[in-house]
Design a protein around this motif. Structure first.
Motif, short mmCIF file in Angstrom:
data_model
loop_
_atom_site.label_atom_id
_atom_site.label_comp_id
_atom_site.label_asym_id
_atom_site.label_seq_id
_atom_site.Cartn_x
_atom_site.Cartn_y
_atom_site.Cartn_z
N ALA A 24 -18.00 -9.54 -1.12
CA ALA A 24 -18.62 -8.22 -1.19
C ALA A 24 -17.64 -7.11 -0.82
O ALA A 24 -17.72 -6.01 -1.36
CB ALA A 24 -19.84 -8.18 -0.26
N LEU A 25 -16.72 -7.41 0.08
CA LEU A 25 -15.77 -6.39 0.56
C LEU A 25 -14.41 -6.47 -0.14
O LEU A 25 -13.50 -5.72 0.19
CB LEU A 25 -15.58 -6.51 2.08
CG LEU A 25 -16.84 -6.30 2.91
CD1 LEU A 25 -16.52 -6.46 4.39
CD2 LEU A 25 -17.47 -4.95 2.65
N SER A 46 -11.71 -0.55 6.00
CA SER A 46 -12.49 -1.78 6.12
C SER A 46 -13.62 -1.62 7.13
O SER A 46 -14.72 -2.14 6.92
CB SER A 46 -11.59 -2.95 6.50
OG SER A 46 -10.65 -3.20 5.49
N LEU A 47 -13.36 -0.91 8.22
CA LEU A 47 -14.41 -0.67 9.21
C LEU A 47 -15.58 0.09 8.60
O LEU A 47 -16.74 -0.22 8.85
CB LEU A 47 -13.87 0.10 10.41
CG LEU A 47 -13.09 -0.69 11.44
CD1 LEU A 47 -12.45 0.24 12.46
CD2 LEU A 47 -14.00 -1.69 12.14
N LEU A 48 -15.26 1.08 7.79
CA LEU A 48 -16.32 1.85 7.12
C LEU A 48 -17.11 0.96 6.17
O LEU A 48 -18.34 1.03 6.12
CB LEU A 48 -15.72 3.04 6.38
CG LEU A 48 -15.12 4.13 7.26
CD1 LEU A 48 -14.37 5.15 6.42
CD2 LEU A 48 -16.19 4.81 8.10
N ASN A 49 -16.41 0.12 5.43
CA ASN A 49 -17.09 -0.81 4.52
C ASN A 49 -17.95 -1.81 5.28
O ASN A 49 -19.08 -2.11 4.86
CB ASN A 49 -16.07 -1.55 3.65
CG ASN A 49 -15.41 -0.66 2.64
OD1 ASN A 49 -15.95 0.37 2.24
ND2 ASN A 49 -14.21 -1.04 2.21
N ASN A 55 -24.97 -2.40 7.75
CA ASN A 55 -25.91 -1.35 8.12
C ASN A 55 -25.89 -1.09 9.63
O ASN A 55 -26.94 -1.01 10.29
CB ASN A 55 -27.33 -1.67 7.64
CG ASN A 55 -28.22 -0.47 7.65
OD1 ASN A 55 -27.76 0.66 7.49
ND2 ASN A 55 -29.51 -0.70 7.81
N LEU A 56 -24.68 -0.98 10.16
CA LEU A 56 -24.47 -0.70 11.59
C LEU A 56 -23.60 0.54 11.72
O LEU A 56 -22.71 0.77 10.89
CB LEU A 56 -23.74 -1.87 12.26
CG LEU A 56 -24.47 -3.19 12.35
CD1 LEU A 56 -23.54 -4.27 12.86
CD2 LEU A 56 -25.68 -3.07 13.27
N SER A 57 -23.81 1.28 12.79
CA SER A 57 -22.96 2.44 13.02
C SER A 57 -21.58 1.97 13.48
O SER A 57 -21.43 0.85 14.00
CB SER A 57 -23.58 3.35 14.09
OG SER A 57 -23.53 2.70 15.35
N LEU A 58 -20.60 2.83 13.32
CA LEU A 58 -19.26 2.52 13.83
C LEU A 58 -19.30 2.35 15.35
O LEU A 58 -18.59 1.51 15.89
CB LEU A 58 -18.26 3.61 13.45
CG LEU A 58 -17.87 3.63 11.98
CD1 LEU A 58 -16.97 4.82 11.69
CD2 LEU A 58 -17.20 2.35 11.56
N ASP A 59 -20.13 3.13 16.03
CA ASP A 59 -20.27 2.98 17.47
C ASP A 59 -20.70 1.57 17.84
O ASP A 59 -20.18 0.97 18.76
CB ASP A 59 -21.30 3.96 18.04
CG ASP A 59 -20.76 5.35 18.24
OD1 ASP A 59 -19.54 5.54 18.10
OD2 ASP A 59 -21.57 6.26 18.52
N CYS A 60 -21.65 1.06 17.09
CA CYS A 60 -22.16 -0.30 17.36
C CYS A 60 -21.06 -1.34 17.16
O CYS A 60 -20.96 -2.29 17.92
CB CYS A 60 -23.35 -0.59 16.46
SG CYS A 60 -24.14 -2.16 16.80
N LEU A 61 -20.23 -1.15 16.14
CA LEU A 61 -19.16 -2.10 15.87
C LEU A 61 -18.03 -2.00 16.90
O LEU A 61 -17.43 -3.00 17.26
CB LEU A 61 -18.58 -1.87 14.47
CG LEU A 61 -19.41 -2.35 13.30
CD1 LEU A 61 -18.73 -1.97 11.99
CD2 LEU A 61 -19.64 -3.84 13.36
#
Length: 65
Positions: A24-25, A46-49, A55-61
């Motif tokens: 998918a990525l 890649s982080l944005l993808n 379906n998670l925020s960047l903060d969550c990751l």
């Protein structure tokens, strides 16, 4: 940073394999494995993808919970 753990948890929660996420990525399964096992880290694109895919925020990751 616990991004590897977050990525692995997110993938497991949606019931996808590393291969499915990689396809998918448009990266290799080994890349997904390396990110999840903290051998390397995803670049910002890649982080944005990943954020969109899971379906998670960047903060969550990126931030510790």
């Amino acid at each position: 940073m616990r991004i590897g753990e977050q990525l692995k948890r997110a993938r497991s929660q949606i019931g996808k394999t590393q291969e499915e996420v990689a396809n998918a990525l448009h990266v290799s399964r080994q890349t997904i494995s390396s990110w999840e096992n903290k051998r390397s880290y995803p670049d910002i694109s890649s982080l944005l993808n990943l954020s969109d895919y899971y379906n998670l925020s960047l903060d969550c990751l990126l931030k510790k919970k």
